[in-house]
Every structure is written in structure tokens, then in C-alpha cells.
Design a protein around this motif. Structure first.
Motif, PDB file in Angstrom:
ATOM      1  N   GLU A 173       0.821  -1.207   0.000  1.00 40.92           N
ATOM      2  CA  GLU A 173       0.000   0.000   0.000  1.00 40.92           C
ATOM      3  C   GLU A 173       0.860   1.265   0.000  1.00 40.92           C
ATOM      4  OE1 GLU A 173      -3.696   1.476   2.695  1.00 40.92           O
ATOM      5  OE2 GLU A 173      -3.482  -0.661   2.277  1.00 40.92           O
ATOM      6  N   GLY A 174       1.873   1.261   0.873  1.00 35.61           N
ATOM      7  CA  GLY A 174       2.758   2.419   0.961  1.00 35.61           C
ATOM      8  C   GLY A 174       3.476   2.675  -0.348  1.00 35.61           C
ATOM      9  N   MET A 175       4.015   1.609  -0.936  1.00 34.53           N
ATOM     10  CA  MET A 175       4.709   1.730  -2.216  1.00 34.53           C
ATOM     11  C   MET A 175       3.743   2.224  -3.282  1.00 34.53           C
ATOM     12  SD  MET A 175       7.926   0.788  -2.307  1.00 34.53           S
ATOM     13  CE  MET A 175       9.123  -0.064  -1.317  1.00 34.53           C
ATOM     14  N   GLY A 176       2.515   1.721  -3.227  1.00 36.26           N
ATOM     15  CA  GLY A 176       1.504   2.115  -4.202  1.00 36.26           C
ATOM     16  C   GLY A 176       1.280   3.613  -4.209  1.00 36.26           C
ATOM     17  N   PHE A 235       3.358   5.796  -3.028  1.00 34.37           N
ATOM     18  CA  PHE A 235       4.627   6.431  -3.411  1.00 34.37           C
ATOM     19  C   PHE A 235       4.723   6.561  -4.933  1.00 34.37           C
ATOM     20  CE2 PHE A 235       9.098   5.800  -4.706  1.00 34.37           C
ATOM     21  CZ  PHE A 235       9.668   6.913  -4.125  1.00 34.37           C
ATOM     22  N   PHE A 236       4.442   5.448  -5.639  1.00 34.06           N
ATOM     23  CA  PHE A 236       4.516   5.493  -7.103  1.00 34.06           C
ATOM     24  C   PHE A 236       3.365   6.305  -7.686  1.00 34.06           C
ATOM     25  CE2 PHE A 236       7.336   1.846  -6.540  1.00 34.06           C
ATOM     26  CZ  PHE A 236       8.366   2.248  -7.366  1.00 34.06           C
ATOM     27  N   GLY A 237       2.200   6.231  -7.024  1.00 28.68           N
ATOM     28  CA  GLY A 237       1.065   7.028  -7.470  1.00 28.68           C
ATOM     29  C   GLY A 237       1.422   8.503  -7.494  1.00 28.68           C
ATOM     30  N   GLY A 238       2.246   8.918  -6.518  1.00 27.79           N
ATOM     31  CA  GLY A 238       2.690  10.308  -6.450  1.00 27.79           C
ATOM     32  C   GLY A 238       3.506  10.705  -7.659  1.00 27.79           C
ATOM     33  N   PHE A 239       4.143   9.713  -8.323  1.00 22.17           N
ATOM     34  CA  PHE A 239       4.922  10.002  -9.526  1.00 22.17           C
ATOM     35  C   PHE A 239       4.084   9.812 -10.787  1.00 22.17           C
ATOM     36  CE2 PHE A 239       8.485   9.228  -6.656  1.00 22.17           C
ATOM     37  CZ  PHE A 239       9.280  10.301  -6.985  1.00 22.17           C
ATOM     38  N   GLY A 240       2.788   9.628 -10.597  1.00 22.31           N
ATOM     39  CA  GLY A 240       1.939   9.435 -11.769  1.00 22.31           C
ATOM     40  C   GLY A 240       1.981   8.020 -12.298  1.00 22.31           C
ATOM     41  N   ILE A 241       2.420   7.061 -11.478  1.00 23.40           N
ATOM     42  CA  ILE A 241       2.399   5.659 -11.898  1.00 23.40           C
ATOM     43  C   ILE A 241       1.427   4.914 -10.989  1.00 23.40           C
ATOM     44  CG2 ILE A 241       3.780   3.589 -12.316  1.00 23.40           C
ATOM     45  CD1 ILE A 241       6.238   5.444 -12.305  1.00 23.40           C
ATOM     46  N   PRO A 242       0.161   4.838 -11.390  1.00 17.22           N
ATOM     47  CA  PRO A 242      -0.786   4.117 -10.543  1.00 17.22           C
ATOM     48  C   PRO A 242      -0.660   2.619 -10.809  1.00 17.22           C
ATOM     49  CG  PRO A 242      -1.907   4.972 -12.465  1.00 17.22           C
ATOM     50  CD  PRO A 242      -0.454   5.342 -12.615  1.00 17.22           C
ATOM     51  N   GLY A 243      -1.307   1.833  -9.986  1.00 22.93           N
ATOM     52  CA  GLY A 243      -1.416   0.411 -10.294  1.00 22.93           C
ATOM     53  C   GLY A 243      -0.312  -0.448  -9.722  1.00 22.93           C
ATOM     54  N   TYR A 244       0.546   0.109  -8.814  1.00 25.24           N
ATOM     55  CA  TYR A 244       1.520  -0.766  -8.156  1.00 25.24           C
ATOM     56  C   TYR A 244       0.774  -1.595  -7.134  1.00 25.24           C
ATOM     57  CZ  TYR A 244       5.326  -2.374  -5.172  1.00 25.24           C
ATOM     58  OH  TYR A 244       6.178  -3.153  -4.457  1.00 25.24           O
ATOM     59  N   GLY A 245       0.996  -2.877  -7.140  1.00 23.17           N
ATOM     60  CA  GLY A 245       0.354  -3.720  -6.142  1.00 23.17           C
ATOM     61  C   GLY A 245       0.877  -5.129  -6.285  1.00 23.17           C
TER      62      GLY A 245
END
Lengths: 389, 389
Positions: free
Chosen positions: B333-336, B338-348
């Protein structure tokens, strides 16, 4: 204080060669990954910074961080170029300045995919300003007023319709490729043509930036201040070097972060492995350590001896890692610089900085892995150590 | 089978077991992490809708299409609804607070994007006021915005002449029901932008970046795409109609070799950890030679010896794999975000990634355990009993 002969440790690494090799490979793989990421960052950064010049300045719209975001109306660009005494003059007394258009256009790669290639519409003075960075290697430079382009040499082997003699379609207008040029910097991935013709074909009436050579001794800060307050043509000015460095920050930062993160995580695993190897090496030799202690060696030399052994492991791992990363040097790759949304081609660069960082890191891994086992060895009681088989 | 012996073996050297376990945890975490990053980079493509098309300029990502195109596209048979989508490129307070903002046809947005599910506020509220906007839940959380708040956005691409920020009234908060819609986007009225440009309050490019269209039931996708492209073949601006997944893929392909690079890093990590585990198991195997000899002398068959050693390696690796996958899941969740903040959604960390991690753990366990297991099972009892540690 007598030191344990270093050859004792060097030989023991050789005797336990399977464990030594596995540890060295483990450290090597870690170091190679770090070196690879750093080499990528170096290659990218060098592409942008090596060609930046101090005596050439870039004018952008205030607030714009790249050429694509910056817009100038033609009249304002003309005023800017003619009204500034700071701009150097050529032999005929004309200002060495050019208004350029810049647009990333879709082009098909030879291998099929699509990518964004920057097109630069150059002014009559652009070639004089950029001449020192750009060398025409095939064909001839473009003629102004004609539907012609010349292509950076990084594109000719990667993009469709980019060889000299080809015809390249921009929106609905065909342009003839008349020349190929080479440059050490990002120009090498660009297509150049007459700014007026490009603007018309792409329906871009506005210009994107003004580039100029400045007269020696110009106070850039003073120029920047007066431009910022200028009522007619507000603009921000920076040297080409500073401009290009600004274009690399994000990707460079991401790569350095990635390298650091991987080094930390993989490094921890490598340290644990190193500790394991050294612990095994020491427990298998407790008898020998007992002998050393009874011969009168003090704990400190024994600590140092085993630390040296771990250091040796690190050095070997570092050397192996560098060897594994070395073939990467010069390998060409391409990615998109998301600050400009254009593709840039560059090569991995294994620089001396990369190598020293890699070896230094490997030594650190070895020392961290060896410190605790060596301390344990130094603290053994001679009688107990001798009793263990 | 003396299974308790297996446990005792693992606990015989608690330090070594713990260190190996930890390095396995690190390695499998890293492998899952890298796999998820690569997955996240392509997440938009996988989840993209097949019944939605995107019309964009065939010339460049940065060239807008005329507003007049919309009614012509609306007239193409098979097109149900069209919606303008224009990139705004602004930021909140600081450029580092990056997220996407789009100007859209407010009354058509939810029709073409059924994945935008409002959890607070309503569409009616959004339509009522021209400066209203819809924001994603993640975005609302990260800046603490609520329905009814007025948020100031500094225009990057569109600047207000008086230098003030744009202000938007939050009329609704949505949660995307699928990964192809970002949860950190601000959607606002295209009319608001258009009128600000027309009455001279703001400056920036006119037209629409892309048109998003939903297809009527049973429409022939290929024919619709061809029809639209042919409409504008002779200009003024050629268009390129693609499915949403193809549109997303162009951004992924811009990454060039980045996914490959991350993949090879993952390979390097696996290689290093394999070596480390092999090292541990070889050390363990050597130490067990004598006790294995005793087992054989007591009449246990060779395969029991084999099973004991390979079982030890498997248990260690599976535990390490579980730990690594567990850490990856816990940090997901935390990493998600973090990457969402860079405009990369969908980390999981999905089920597939977790299964891959465990599968690789099994593989490493088998490979690392097999060499010492074979060696020990083949050994003659006399030799084993006579062996020194």
C-alpha cells in the motif's frame, strides 16, 4: 606487536575456493547491478552536460521549464534579438541570435514502434551559433525557404524515412532529407529544418525559444534581471549549460535513487552472505586460531587478519563486478526524457567514477560482512579453540 | 524418516540460518517489488477498455485538434458519445505536487468513463457551476481536500494574465473502478478554460488534445477508426484513432528499455541469492557428512539422506520466500501511494506476483539443495564416518 602473515589469509581463501568463489560472485553480482545503473545515469547526464556552453544563452517564456512549454510571438522574438546589446554580433554586424521552433513529433521506428522525435525549426543564424557542436557528415545543410530537413545521426539508424534522400511527411507536407549531422549532445537525436517551413507545415505560428551567443564579459544576472522586468518581452535567460542540466534532473534523480535503493537492499543481502562465509571459515579453523593464539599472537592482529580476508573477498567481488559490467560500456539505449517527452538515445558509460564507486562499495560490503566474524575469532580462548575440532 | 533431525539441522547454526533467511527475505522482496513496478508501468494497458477510442493528432502528442472536429466525429456511424480531453499541466502550490488535470466536456465525462464512480458529491453539483471539478479519492486524501473546498491550481501550460492561480470548486470525489483511470486526477469544465482564453483572462493553446469516444453497441471498431482517420486525411490536422489500450501503450513504449533493465536487475538479484544459498547449503552439507554417515550406518537408505539435505534447503528457501513475499505485501500500500505520487498508478502485489515469488523460492531451494544432497547420498559410509569437519 606481531601481525599474522597476510599470505595465511590469502591461502585460506584459496583452500576454501568453492565458498570463496560463491561469495565473490554474490558480491560481484551486486556490484555489477549498481555499476550498470550508475553507468546508465552517467551516459544520460553526460549526453546533456558535455555539450552545454557558457557563452550561449537560451531565452524562454517566464515560467517555462522546457522548450515545448515556452512560446514567443514572432514580433516579440525579433525585438528580443535586436534590442539586446549583450548579444554578440557576427562579421556583418548582425546579432548572433536565432528564434527556434521546437516540437516533438510522432515518428515510426525502424523496428515498428512509435516514438517522439524532436523537430527543431532553425533560423538563419542557428547554424553559426551551433556550428561548433554540429558536424554535417553526409549530404549538405538545409537551404532556407525549401522543404528540406537534416537529421541527427542517432536517428538515421533507428527511425523510418530518416536517411539522406528519403522523404519525410510532416502533417501533410513532404520534406526531403538532404543531410545527416553528428553532435555529441542531444542535438544528435533531432531533426532540423527551416523554422518558417516547419512552422507552416505543422501549423505552429509561435516560436519556442531564442538562442544567442553573448558578448564576452556579459553579466548574466544583470541581463536576467532586466529581462524579467521587461514590459515588451518578458523572458527568462540561462546559459545553455544550465538549461541542459535542468533537462536531466528528473531522470538522473530517478536513476540515482534506483541505484541507491538497489545498492542498499542487495548490499544488505551480500553482507549477510559475506558474514556467513566468514563465520564458516572461522569456525572451520578454530583449531588454527587456537594455535595462532598459543603462539603468542594478540587478539588485535587476529582480528585484523580476518578482516583482511573479508576485505580481500570484497576486492575480488568488486573486480569481478566491474568485469561483468564492463561490456555494458558503449551499449546504446534509448528512453524517454519525461521532462521533454522526447526520446533520447545515449550509451552506458562506465566512467572512472562508476568503477571507483563500485569497488569502494564492494570493499565496504566485504568489511561489513567480515567485521563481526573477525571479532568473534579474536575473542576466542586459546584452550577452547584448540579443543574444538 | 527422522524429520526432527531436519529441524535440528536448521537450528544447529542459528546464526547462519538466520542470516541466510534474512538475505532470502530481502531477495524475494526485491524480486516481487521489481515485478510489480514493471507491472505497474503497463497497468493502464492491461485494464484499458476495448470499446473506447481515442482520437489524437497524427503529427504530435503536443498538437491540439480543432474544436470543430467534435461535431464531425459525432456524425460518424457507430460513435455513441465524444468527449474533449485537454491536458492542463498545472500544479498545486509547488511543481513537486504533480498530478494530472484535464479539461473535459462536463456533461459527457461520466458517460464515456463509467469507471469514474462518485463516492461523494454528485454529477448535478459538478454540472451546476462552471468552475466545478471532480477529484480522485487519493488526490483528495493527499491534500486533505473535501467537497465544497475551493482549490487554487497554478497553471503551467495555461497562465492567467493577472498572474493569479486558477481556482476550482470541488463538486465531487470519485473512486476509479478500474486501473485504467487514475485516482489522482482533477477533471474540470472545458468551457471554463475556453471562456477564460476567449475573454483574454488566460493564455495558452486552444483546441482539444484528444477526443475520447465511446462506441455504440455492436459497432465495428476497425471501420469506425478508419472512417474517422479518413475524415481528416487532407488536413488541416491529420488524426490517428486508436483503441484506449493502444493509446496507453504508446506511453509505455516511451519507456524504451526501462522495463528490460528492471527485469535484468531482477535476474541479477536472483542469481546472487542463488549463489548465497548454494554456499550455505554446501557448508551445511560438509558439516553433516559425519552424521549422514551415522544415519546410513544405522540402516537409513540413501534417499533419506538425500531428502534430509534437500528438505533443509527447501524449508529455508520457502520460509525466506514467504518472508519476502510477506514484506512485499505489507509494503504494497505504501509503495503504491509512493509510485502514485509520480503518476504511476497500479503498483500492487497481486496473487500472480506472490505465486511467482514462492515458485522462485521453491526453485532456488531445489537448485541449492541438490548438489550437497546428491554428494551426501552417494557417499560411502566408511568415508563419511572417517571424514573430518
Amino acid at each position: 606487536m606481531a601481525l599474522v602473515p597476510l599470505s595465511y589469509n590469502a591461502r585460506s581463501l584459496f583452500v576454501r575456493r568453492s565458498a570463496t568463489l560463491l561469495t565473490v560472485f554474490g558480491i560481484g553480482a551486486t556490484v555489477a547491478v549498481l555499476a550498470g545503473v550508475l553507468a546508465l545515469q552517467q551516459g544520460f547526464e553526460r549526453l546533456f552536460t558535455s555539450s552545454g556552453r557558457e557563452h550561449v544563452v537560451i531565452f524562454l517564456r517566464p515560467g517555462a521549464t522546457n522548450e515545448g512549454d515556452s512560446l514567443f510571438e514572432r514580433e516579440r522574438a525579433e525585438i528580443l534579438m535586436k534590442s539586446r546589446p549583450e548579444i554578440a554580433l557576427d562579421e556583418q554586424g548582425r546579432p548572433l541570435a536565432a528564434a527556434e521552433r521546437y516540437l516533438a513529433v510522432r515518428r515510426r521506428k525502424l523496428d515498428g514502434g512509435e516514438t517522439n522525435v524532436p523537430i527543431r525549426g532553425i533560423g538563419p543564424r542557428s547554424l553559426a551559433i551551433h556550428g561548433e557542436l554540429v558536424e554535417v557528415v553526409a549530404g549538405r545543410p538545409v537551404e532556407f525557404g525549401a522543404d528540406e530537413v537534416m537529421v541527427g545521426s542517432a536517428l538515421t539508424t533507428r527511425m523510418q524515412n530518416c536517411r539522406v534522400g528519403d522523404v519525410l511527411l510532416l502533417n501533410t507536407t513532404p520534406f526531403r532529407v538532404v543531410g545527416e549531422f553528428r553532435s555529441e549532445g542531444p542535438f544528435n537525436s533531432e531533426i532540423w529544418g527551416d523554422s518558417e517551413r516547419i512552422g507552416e507545415a505543422l501549423e505552429r505560428p509561435l516560436l519556442n525559444r531564442v538562442v544567442a551567443q553573448i558578448a564576452p564579459g556579459t553579466d548574466l544576472e544583470k541581463l536576467a534581471d532586466s529581462l524579467e522586468g521587461d514590459k515588451r518581452v518578458p523572458a527568462k535567460v540561462q546559459t545553455e549549460k544550465a538549461f541542459l542540466e535542468g533537462q536531466t534532473q528528473v531522470l538522473s534523480g530517478v536513476l540515482l535513487f534506483l541505484g541507491g535503493f538497489l545498492a542498499l537492499v542487495m548490499g544488505s543481502a551480500a553482507v549477510l552472505t559475506g558474514t556467513n562465509t566468514m563465520l564458516a571459515a572461522i569456525s572451520a579453523r578454530s583449531h588454527e586460531i587456537g594455535i595462532l593464539l598459543s603462539m603468542g599472537f594478540r587478539p588485535l592482529p587476529i582480528f585484523l587478519a580476518f578482516l583482511f580476508e573479508a576485505l580481500l573477498l570484497g576486492v575480488l567481488g568488486g573486480a569481478l563486478g566491474c568485469l561483468m559490467a564492463l561490456p555494458l560500456d558503449g551499449v546504446r539505449t534509448g528512453t524517454t526524457n519525461f521532462q521533454t517527452f522526447t526520446e533520447v538515445a545515449f550509451a552506458f558509460r562506465i566512467t572512472p567514477d562508476v568503477l571507483t564507486t563500485a569497488v569502494g562499495f564492494a570493499i565496504l560490503l566485504g568489511l561489513l560482512g567480515g567485521a563481526w566474524p573477525a571479532w568473534r575469532a579474536a575473542r576466542m580462548k586459546p584452550t577452547e579453540a584448540l579443543r574444538r575440532s | 524418516m527422522p524429520w526432527s533431525l531436519l529441524l535440528r539441522h536448521l537450528l544447529a547454526r542459528p546464526v547462519r540460518t538466520a542470516l541466510t533467511f534474512l538475505s532470502l527475505v530481502i531477495a524475494f522482496f526485491l524480486v516481487c517489488f521489481l515485478k510489480s513496478v514493471v507491472g505497474a508501468l503497463g497497468a493502464g494497458v492491461e485494464a484499458a477498455s476495448q470499446s473506447r477510442l481515442i482520437v489524437q493528432s497524427a503529427v504530435s502528442l503536443f498538437v491540439n485538434l480543432p474544436v470543430s472536429y467534435q461535431s464531425k466525429i459525432d456524425g460518424v456511424v457507430g460513435v455513441e458519445r465524444t468527449c474533449k480531453l485537454q491536458w492542463f499541466g498545472g500544479y498545486y502550490q509547488d511543481p513537486a505536487n504533480f498530478f494530472a488535470q484535464f479539461a473535459v466536456d462536463a456533461d459527457r465525462l461520466l458517460g464515456v468513463y463509467p469507471e469514474i464512480v462518485l463516492v461523494e458529491g454528485s454529477e448535478a453539483q459538478f454540472l451546476r457551476q462552471r468552475n466545478a471539478c471532480l477529484i480522485g479519492e487519493e488526490l483528495a486524501d493527499s491534500f486533505g481536500w473535501r467537497v465544497g473546498d475551493t482549490v487554487p491550481i497554478i497553471g503551467g501550460l495555461y497562465t492567467r494574465v493577472d498572474g493569479s492561480p486558477w481556482t476550482f470548486l470541488v463538486a465531487g470525489i470519485y473512486r476509479p473502478s478500474s486501473a485504467n483511470v487514475d485516482g489522482r486526477t482533477l477533471w474540470f469544465h472545458y468551457e471554463y478554460l475556453e471562456q477564460s482564453l476567449e475573454n483574454g483572462a488566460a493564455e495558452g493553446p486552444d483546441g482539444a488534445g484528444v477526443y475520447v469516444l465511446s462506441l455504440a453497441r455492436g459497432a465495428d471498431v476497425t471501420r469506425v477508426m478508419g472512417d474517422i482517420d479518413r475524415l481528416f486525411e487532407n488536413g488541416p490536422q491529420r488524426v490517428q484513432t486508436t483503441t484506449e489500450s493502444e493509446f496507453q501503450r504508446q506511453f509505455v513504449s516511451m519507456l524504451g528499455s526501462v522495463p528490460t533493465l528492471l527485469g535484468s536487475i531482477g535476474g541479477g538479484v536472483l542469481f546472487a541469492i542463488l549463489l548465497a544459498t548454494l554456499n550455505t547449503m554446501l557448508m551445511a552439507g560438509r558439516e553433516r557428512t559425519r552424521s549422514m554417515g551415522i544415519l546410513k550406518a544405522l540402516g537409513y537408505p540413501s534417499r533419506a539422506v538425500f531428502a534430509l539435505l534437500i528438505g533443509e534447503s527447501l524449508i529455508l528457501c520457502l520460509l525466506g520466500g514467504m518472508g519476502g513475499v510477506g514484506v512485499a505485501l505489507a509494503t504494497s500500500e505504501g509503495m503504491g501511494s509512493f509510485f502514485g505520487g509520480f503518476g504511476i498508478p497500479g503498483y500492487g502485489i497481486g496473487l500472480g506476483t506472490a505465486a511467482m515469488g514462492m515458485g522462485l523460492a521453491l526453485l532456488v531451494g531445489l537448485v541449492a539443495g541438490i548438489a550437497p544432497a546428491i554428494a551426501a547420498s552417494r557417499m560411502r559410509v566408511v568415508d563419511a564416518l572417517g571424514a573430518e569437519h
